[in-house]
Design a protein around this motif. Structure first.
Motif, PDB file in Angstrom:
ATOM      1  N   ARG A  63       0.827  -1.198   0.000  1.00 18.35           N
ATOM      2  CA  ARG A  63       0.000   0.000   0.000  1.00 18.35           C
ATOM      3  C   ARG A  63       0.866   1.255   0.000  1.00 18.35           C
ATOM      4  O   ARG A  63       1.962   1.275   0.576  1.00 18.35           O
ATOM      5  CB  ARG A  63      -0.926   0.018   1.229  1.00 18.35           C
ATOM      6  CG  ARG A  63      -1.878  -1.165   1.301  1.00 18.35           C
ATOM      7  CD  ARG A  63      -2.591  -1.252   2.640  1.00 18.35           C
ATOM      8  NE  ARG A  63      -3.488  -0.116   2.848  1.00 18.35           N
ATOM      9  CZ  ARG A  63      -3.248   0.890   3.687  1.00 18.35           C
ATOM     10  NH1 ARG A  63      -2.134   0.900   4.396  1.00 18.35           N
ATOM     11  NH2 ARG A  63      -4.120   1.860   3.817  1.00 18.35           N
ATOM     12  N   GLU A 113       0.232   4.073   1.592  1.00 19.44           N
ATOM     13  CA  GLU A 113       0.337   4.608   2.951  1.00 19.44           C
ATOM     14  C   GLU A 113       1.466   3.928   3.714  1.00 19.44           C
ATOM     15  O   GLU A 113       2.186   4.571   4.484  1.00 19.44           O
ATOM     16  CB  GLU A 113      -0.994   4.429   3.693  1.00 19.44           C
ATOM     17  CG  GLU A 113      -2.138   5.276   3.154  1.00 19.44           C
ATOM     18  CD  GLU A 113      -2.007   6.753   3.536  1.00 19.44           C
ATOM     19  OE1 GLU A 113      -1.024   7.112   4.219  1.00 19.44           O
ATOM     20  OE2 GLU A 113      -2.877   7.543   3.146  1.00 19.44           O
ATOM     21  N   ASP A 114       1.631   2.623   3.510  1.00 17.94           N
ATOM     22  CA  ASP A 114       2.707   1.906   4.189  1.00 17.94           C
ATOM     23  C   ASP A 114       4.077   2.370   3.699  1.00 17.94           C
ATOM     24  O   ASP A 114       5.034   2.449   4.477  1.00 17.94           O
ATOM     25  CB  ASP A 114       2.557   0.398   3.969  1.00 17.94           C
ATOM     26  CG  ASP A 114       1.287  -0.155   4.604  1.00 17.94           C
ATOM     27  OD1 ASP A 114       0.838   0.410   5.607  1.00 17.94           O
ATOM     28  OD2 ASP A 114       0.747  -1.138   4.072  1.00 17.94           O
ATOM     29  N   LEU A 141       4.820   5.394   2.717  1.00 13.37           N
ATOM     30  CA  LEU A 141       5.086   6.697   3.314  1.00 13.37           C
ATOM     31  C   LEU A 141       5.586   6.563   4.745  1.00 13.37           C
ATOM     32  O   LEU A 141       6.357   7.405   5.229  1.00 13.37           O
ATOM     33  CB  LEU A 141       3.816   7.556   3.287  1.00 13.37           C
ATOM     34  CG  LEU A 141       3.291   7.924   1.894  1.00 13.37           C
ATOM     35  CD1 LEU A 141       1.980   8.696   2.001  1.00 13.37           C
ATOM     36  CD2 LEU A 141       4.319   8.733   1.118  1.00 13.37           C
ATOM     37  N   LEU A 142       5.191   5.507   5.432  1.00 13.12           N
ATOM     38  CA  LEU A 142       5.635   5.296   6.809  1.00 13.12           C
ATOM     39  C   LEU A 142       6.968   4.554   6.883  1.00 13.12           C
ATOM     40  O   LEU A 142       7.723   4.746   7.842  1.00 13.12           O
ATOM     41  CB  LEU A 142       4.573   4.501   7.583  1.00 13.12           C
ATOM     42  CG  LEU A 142       3.232   5.196   7.810  1.00 13.12           C
ATOM     43  CD1 LEU A 142       2.241   4.242   8.463  1.00 13.12           C
ATOM     44  CD2 LEU A 142       3.407   6.440   8.673  1.00 13.12           C
ATOM     45  N   ASP A 178      -4.607   1.691  -2.612  1.00 10.51           N
ATOM     46  CA  ASP A 178      -5.129   2.789  -1.784  1.00 10.51           C
ATOM     47  C   ASP A 178      -4.830   4.168  -2.349  1.00 10.51           C
ATOM     48  O   ASP A 178      -5.633   5.097  -2.224  1.00 10.51           O
ATOM     49  CB  ASP A 178      -4.591   2.687  -0.358  1.00 10.51           C
ATOM     50  CG  ASP A 178      -3.071   2.736  -0.302  1.00 10.51           C
ATOM     51  OD1 ASP A 178      -2.409   2.370  -1.307  1.00 10.51           O
ATOM     52  OD2 ASP A 178      -2.527   3.133   0.744  1.00 10.51           O
ATOM     53  N   LEU A 179      -3.668   4.342  -2.966  1.00  7.98           N
ATOM     54  CA  LEU A 179      -3.260   5.642  -3.514  1.00  7.98           C
ATOM     55  C   LEU A 179      -2.662   5.436  -4.901  1.00  7.98           C
ATOM     56  O   LEU A 179      -2.079   4.387  -5.180  1.00  7.98           O
ATOM     57  CB  LEU A 179      -2.203   6.311  -2.612  1.00  7.98           C
ATOM     58  CG  LEU A 179      -2.603   6.680  -1.184  1.00  7.98           C
ATOM     59  CD1 LEU A 179      -1.367   7.136  -0.412  1.00  7.98           C
ATOM     60  CD2 LEU A 179      -3.654   7.763  -1.171  1.00  7.98           C
ATOM     61  N   VAL A 206       1.936   9.019  -4.359  1.00  8.67           N
ATOM     62  CA  VAL A 206       2.907   8.523  -3.382  1.00  8.67           C
ATOM     63  C   VAL A 206       4.291   9.086  -3.687  1.00  8.67           C
ATOM     64  O   VAL A 206       5.014   9.538  -2.789  1.00  8.67           O
ATOM     65  CB  VAL A 206       2.950   6.981  -3.381  1.00  8.67           C
ATOM     66  CG1 VAL A 206       4.032   6.470  -2.429  1.00  8.67           C
ATOM     67  CG2 VAL A 206       1.590   6.407  -2.994  1.00  8.67           C
ATOM     68  N   LYS A 264       4.526  12.766  -2.670  1.00  6.14           N
ATOM     69  CA  LYS A 264       4.606  12.913  -1.214  1.00  6.14           C
ATOM     70  C   LYS A 264       5.978  12.499  -0.697  1.00  6.14           C
ATOM     71  O   LYS A 264       6.541  13.160   0.188  1.00  6.14           O
ATOM     72  CB  LYS A 264       3.507  12.088  -0.545  1.00  6.14           C
ATOM     73  CG  LYS A 264       2.111  12.671  -0.731  1.00  6.14           C
ATOM     74  CD  LYS A 264       1.062  11.868   0.021  1.00  6.14           C
ATOM     75  CE  LYS A 264      -0.302  12.524  -0.086  1.00  6.14           C
ATOM     76  NZ  LYS A 264      -1.338  11.804   0.688  1.00  6.14           N
ATOM     77  N   ASP A 324       6.213  10.423  10.227  1.00  7.83           N
ATOM     78  CA  ASP A 324       4.893  10.456   9.600  1.00  7.83           C
ATOM     79  C   ASP A 324       4.581  11.886   9.195  1.00  7.83           C
ATOM     80  O   ASP A 324       4.143  12.693  10.009  1.00  7.83           O
ATOM     81  CB  ASP A 324       3.849   9.934  10.592  1.00  7.83           C
ATOM     82  CG  ASP A 324       2.492   9.735   9.956  1.00  7.83           C
ATOM     83  OD1 ASP A 324       2.289  10.252   8.835  1.00  7.83           O
ATOM     84  OD2 ASP A 324       1.647   9.064  10.548  1.00  7.83           O
ATOM     85  N   LEU A 376       0.190  12.234   8.454  1.00  8.07           N
ATOM     86  CA  LEU A 376      -0.870  11.872   9.372  1.00  8.07           C
ATOM     87  C   LEU A 376      -0.659  12.446  10.765  1.00  8.07           C
ATOM     88  O   LEU A 376      -1.599  12.569  11.532  1.00  8.07           O
ATOM     89  CB  LEU A 376      -0.982  10.337   9.470  1.00  8.07           C
ATOM     90  CG  LEU A 376      -1.335   9.606   8.168  1.00  8.07           C
ATOM     91  CD1 LEU A 376      -1.323   8.096   8.401  1.00  8.07           C
ATOM     92  CD2 LEU A 376      -2.700  10.039   7.651  1.00  8.07           C
TER      93      LEU A 376
END
Length: 220
Positions: A32, A34-35, A37-38, A54-55, A60, A63, A181, A184
Protein backbone atom coordinates in the motif's frame (compact mmCIF):
# COMPACT_ATOMS: atom_id res chain seq x y z
CA UNK A 1 21.60 -1.76 0.76
CA UNK A 2 18.04 -2.00 2.04
CA UNK A 3 15.41 -1.85 -0.72
CA UNK A 4 11.75 -0.99 -0.16
CA UNK A 5 9.49 -2.79 -2.67
CA UNK A 6 6.08 -1.15 -3.05
CA UNK A 7 4.07 -3.67 -5.07
CA UNK A 8 0.55 -5.06 -4.57
CA UNK A 9 0.90 -8.02 -6.93
CA UNK A 10 2.19 -11.00 -4.92
CA UNK A 11 3.85 -12.78 -7.85
CA UNK A 12 5.66 -9.65 -9.02
CA UNK A 13 6.69 -8.79 -5.46
CA UNK A 14 8.15 -12.30 -5.01
CA UNK A 15 10.16 -12.00 -8.22
CA UNK A 16 11.49 -8.56 -7.25
CA UNK A 17 12.35 -9.77 -3.75
CA UNK A 18 14.26 -12.75 -5.13
CA UNK A 19 16.18 -10.55 -7.57
CA UNK A 20 17.14 -8.04 -4.89
CA UNK A 21 18.19 -10.81 -2.50
CA UNK A 22 20.29 -12.50 -5.21
CA UNK A 23 22.34 -9.31 -5.48
CA UNK A 24 23.01 -9.37 -1.74
CA UNK A 25 20.59 -6.61 -0.77
CA UNK A 26 18.07 -6.65 2.05
CA UNK A 27 14.47 -5.85 1.21
CA UNK A 28 11.06 -5.09 2.66
CA UNK A 29 7.83 -5.43 0.71
CA UNK A 30 4.69 -3.35 1.29
CA UNK A 31 1.57 -3.36 -0.87
CA UNK A 32 0.00 0.00 0.00
CA UNK A 33 1.06 3.58 -0.63
CA UNK A 34 0.34 4.61 2.95
CA UNK A 35 2.71 1.91 4.19
CA UNK A 36 5.43 3.19 1.87
CA UNK A 37 5.09 6.70 3.31
CA UNK A 38 5.64 5.30 6.81
CA UNK A 39 8.44 2.83 5.97
CA UNK A 40 10.69 4.81 3.61
CA UNK A 41 13.04 6.17 6.30
CA UNK A 42 14.56 2.74 6.96
CA UNK A 43 15.54 2.18 3.32
CA UNK A 44 18.11 3.39 0.78
CA UNK A 45 16.22 2.85 -2.48
CA UNK A 46 12.53 2.40 -3.38
CA UNK A 47 10.96 0.33 -6.16
CA UNK A 48 7.52 1.86 -6.66
CA UNK A 49 4.55 0.43 -8.55
CA UNK A 50 2.01 3.01 -9.73
CA UNK A 51 -1.10 0.82 -9.54
CA UNK A 52 -1.59 0.59 -5.78
CA UNK A 53 -4.89 -0.28 -4.05
CA UNK A 54 -5.13 2.79 -1.78
CA UNK A 55 -3.26 5.64 -3.51
CA UNK A 56 -2.09 6.40 -7.03
CA UNK A 57 1.62 5.71 -7.25
CA UNK A 58 2.33 9.17 -8.65
CA UNK A 59 0.72 10.73 -5.56
CA UNK A 60 2.91 8.52 -3.38
CA UNK A 61 5.96 9.62 -5.37
CA UNK A 62 5.13 13.32 -4.97
CA UNK A 63 4.61 12.91 -1.21
CA UNK A 64 7.87 11.01 -0.84
CA UNK A 65 9.73 13.73 -2.69
CA UNK A 66 8.48 16.27 -0.16
CA UNK A 67 10.43 14.50 2.58
CA UNK A 68 13.23 12.42 1.05
CA UNK A 69 15.75 12.41 -1.80
CA UNK A 70 16.60 8.69 -1.73
CA UNK A 71 16.52 7.00 -5.16
CA UNK A 72 13.04 5.99 -6.36
CA UNK A 73 12.59 3.74 -9.39
CA UNK A 74 9.11 3.35 -10.86
CA UNK A 75 8.14 -0.16 -12.01
CA UNK A 76 4.79 -0.14 -13.76
CA UNK A 77 2.72 -1.45 -16.62
CA UNK A 78 1.91 2.13 -17.68
CA UNK A 79 3.97 2.60 -20.81
CA UNK A 80 2.30 5.66 -22.35
CA UNK A 81 4.48 8.71 -22.88
CA UNK A 82 2.38 10.90 -20.56
CA UNK A 83 2.87 8.54 -17.59
CA UNK A 84 6.62 8.33 -18.22
CA UNK A 85 6.96 12.12 -18.38
CA UNK A 86 4.79 12.63 -15.28
CA UNK A 87 6.78 10.05 -13.34
CA UNK A 88 10.16 11.56 -14.13
CA UNK A 89 8.97 15.14 -13.62
CA UNK A 90 7.45 14.16 -10.28
CA UNK A 91 10.86 13.09 -9.02
CA UNK A 92 11.47 9.48 -10.06
CA UNK A 93 15.13 8.64 -10.70
CA UNK A 94 14.23 6.02 -13.30
CA UNK A 95 11.14 4.57 -14.99
CA UNK A 96 10.91 0.91 -16.01
CA UNK A 97 7.98 -0.71 -17.79
CA UNK A 98 6.86 -4.23 -16.80
CA UNK A 99 7.83 -6.87 -17.58
CA UNK A 100 11.38 -5.83 -16.81
CA UNK A 101 14.48 -7.99 -17.06
CA UNK A 102 15.74 -8.50 -13.52
CA UNK A 103 19.37 -8.11 -14.60
CA UNK A 104 18.50 -4.70 -16.06
CA UNK A 105 16.60 -3.76 -12.89
CA UNK A 106 19.64 -4.49 -10.71
CA UNK A 107 21.86 -2.49 -13.05
CA UNK A 108 19.47 0.47 -12.89
CA UNK A 109 19.43 0.29 -9.06
CA UNK A 110 23.23 0.34 -8.97
CA UNK A 111 23.34 3.25 -11.41
CA UNK A 112 20.99 5.54 -9.48
CA UNK A 113 22.58 4.73 -6.12
CA UNK A 114 26.04 5.52 -7.54
CA UNK A 115 24.78 8.92 -8.69
CA UNK A 116 23.31 9.79 -5.31
CA UNK A 117 26.29 8.50 -3.32
CA UNK A 118 28.66 10.70 -5.35
CA UNK A 119 26.65 13.77 -4.37
CA UNK A 120 26.49 12.82 -0.68
CA UNK A 121 28.57 14.58 1.95
CA UNK A 122 29.98 13.24 5.20
CA UNK A 123 27.78 14.19 8.14
CA UNK A 124 29.34 16.78 10.50
CA UNK A 125 29.98 16.02 14.17
CA UNK A 126 29.36 19.56 15.41
CA UNK A 127 27.91 22.75 13.95
CA UNK A 128 28.69 26.33 15.01
CA UNK A 129 26.42 29.19 13.95
CA UNK A 130 27.44 32.46 15.52
CA UNK A 131 27.26 31.94 19.28
CA UNK A 132 25.35 28.65 18.97
CA UNK A 133 27.26 25.37 19.06
CA UNK A 134 25.49 22.05 18.49
CA UNK A 135 27.46 18.88 19.27
CA UNK A 136 25.62 16.23 17.24
CA UNK A 137 27.56 13.31 18.73
CA UNK A 138 27.10 14.24 22.38
CA UNK A 139 23.63 15.75 21.74
CA UNK A 140 24.55 18.94 23.56
CA UNK A 141 23.75 22.49 22.48
CA UNK A 142 25.01 25.73 23.98
CA UNK A 143 24.77 29.45 23.35
CA UNK A 144 28.04 31.01 24.46
CA UNK A 145 28.75 29.52 27.89
CA UNK A 146 25.06 28.67 28.49
CA UNK A 147 24.24 25.01 27.94
CA UNK A 148 20.65 24.50 26.82
CA UNK A 149 18.38 22.12 28.70
CA UNK A 150 16.66 20.70 25.59
CA UNK A 151 14.30 17.78 25.45
CA UNK A 152 15.18 14.97 23.02
CA UNK A 153 12.64 16.25 20.49
CA UNK A 154 13.80 19.86 20.83
CA UNK A 155 17.39 18.78 20.18
CA UNK A 156 16.37 16.73 17.15
CA UNK A 157 14.45 19.74 15.80
CA UNK A 158 17.39 22.09 16.37
CA UNK A 159 19.91 19.73 14.79
CA UNK A 160 17.70 19.28 11.72
CA UNK A 161 17.41 23.04 11.26
CA UNK A 162 21.10 23.82 11.77
CA UNK A 163 22.22 20.99 9.44
CA UNK A 164 20.20 22.77 6.77
CA UNK A 165 21.18 26.31 7.75
CA UNK A 166 20.33 28.83 5.07
CA UNK A 167 17.69 26.56 3.48
CA UNK A 168 14.01 26.15 4.23
CA UNK A 169 13.05 22.92 5.99
CA UNK A 170 9.39 22.21 5.27
CA UNK A 171 6.90 21.21 7.94
CA UNK A 172 6.50 17.87 6.15
CA UNK A 173 10.24 17.21 6.32
CA UNK A 174 10.30 18.01 10.04
CA UNK A 175 7.28 15.83 10.84
CA UNK A 176 8.78 12.96 8.85
CA UNK A 177 12.22 13.26 10.45
CA UNK A 178 10.99 13.63 14.03
CA UNK A 179 7.86 11.48 14.08
CA UNK A 180 8.24 9.32 10.97
CA UNK A 181 4.89 10.46 9.60
CA UNK A 182 4.69 13.59 7.48
CA UNK A 183 1.08 13.31 6.42
CA UNK A 184 -0.87 11.87 9.37
CA UNK A 185 0.89 13.28 12.44
CA UNK A 186 -0.73 16.14 14.30
CA UNK A 187 1.37 19.19 13.42
CA UNK A 188 0.31 20.91 16.65
CA UNK A 189 3.04 18.91 18.40
CA UNK A 190 5.62 20.59 16.19
CA UNK A 191 4.34 24.05 17.14
CA UNK A 192 4.65 23.23 20.85
CA UNK A 193 8.23 21.92 20.53
CA UNK A 194 9.23 24.86 18.34
CA UNK A 195 7.92 27.34 20.92
CA UNK A 196 9.89 25.58 23.64
CA UNK A 197 13.06 25.55 21.54
CA UNK A 198 12.82 29.27 20.73
CA UNK A 199 12.27 30.08 24.40
CA UNK A 200 15.38 28.16 25.45
CA UNK A 201 17.57 29.52 22.65
CA UNK A 202 16.75 33.16 23.50
CA UNK A 203 17.94 34.15 20.02
CA UNK A 204 15.23 36.38 18.51
CA UNK A 205 15.01 36.04 14.72
CA UNK A 206 17.24 32.94 14.63
CA UNK A 207 14.49 30.54 13.55
CA UNK A 208 12.56 32.23 10.76
CA UNK A 209 9.01 31.19 9.90
CA UNK A 210 8.62 30.89 6.12
CA UNK A 211 4.86 31.28 5.97
CA UNK A 212 3.00 28.32 4.55
CA UNK A 213 6.20 26.36 3.90
CA UNK A 214 8.38 25.72 6.94
CA UNK A 215 11.32 27.18 8.85
CA UNK A 216 14.86 28.40 8.20
CA UNK A 217 17.82 29.36 10.34
CA UNK A 218 20.22 31.89 8.93
CA UNK A 219 23.88 31.05 8.58
CA UNK A 220 26.03 34.00 9.73
Amino acid sequence: MHVLIVEDDDAMASALSAAVASAGHKHTRVSRGEDALLAHRQHEVILLDLGLPDLDGLDVLRKLRQVTQIPILILTARDDERSVVLGLRSGADDYLVKPVKLVELLARIEAVTRRTSRSGQEAPHAIVLGGLEVDLDRRVASVGTRQLALTATEFDLLSLLVRNAGSVVTREQILDALWGDAFLAHSRSLDVHLTGLRSKLQLPGFIINVRGVGYRVEQP
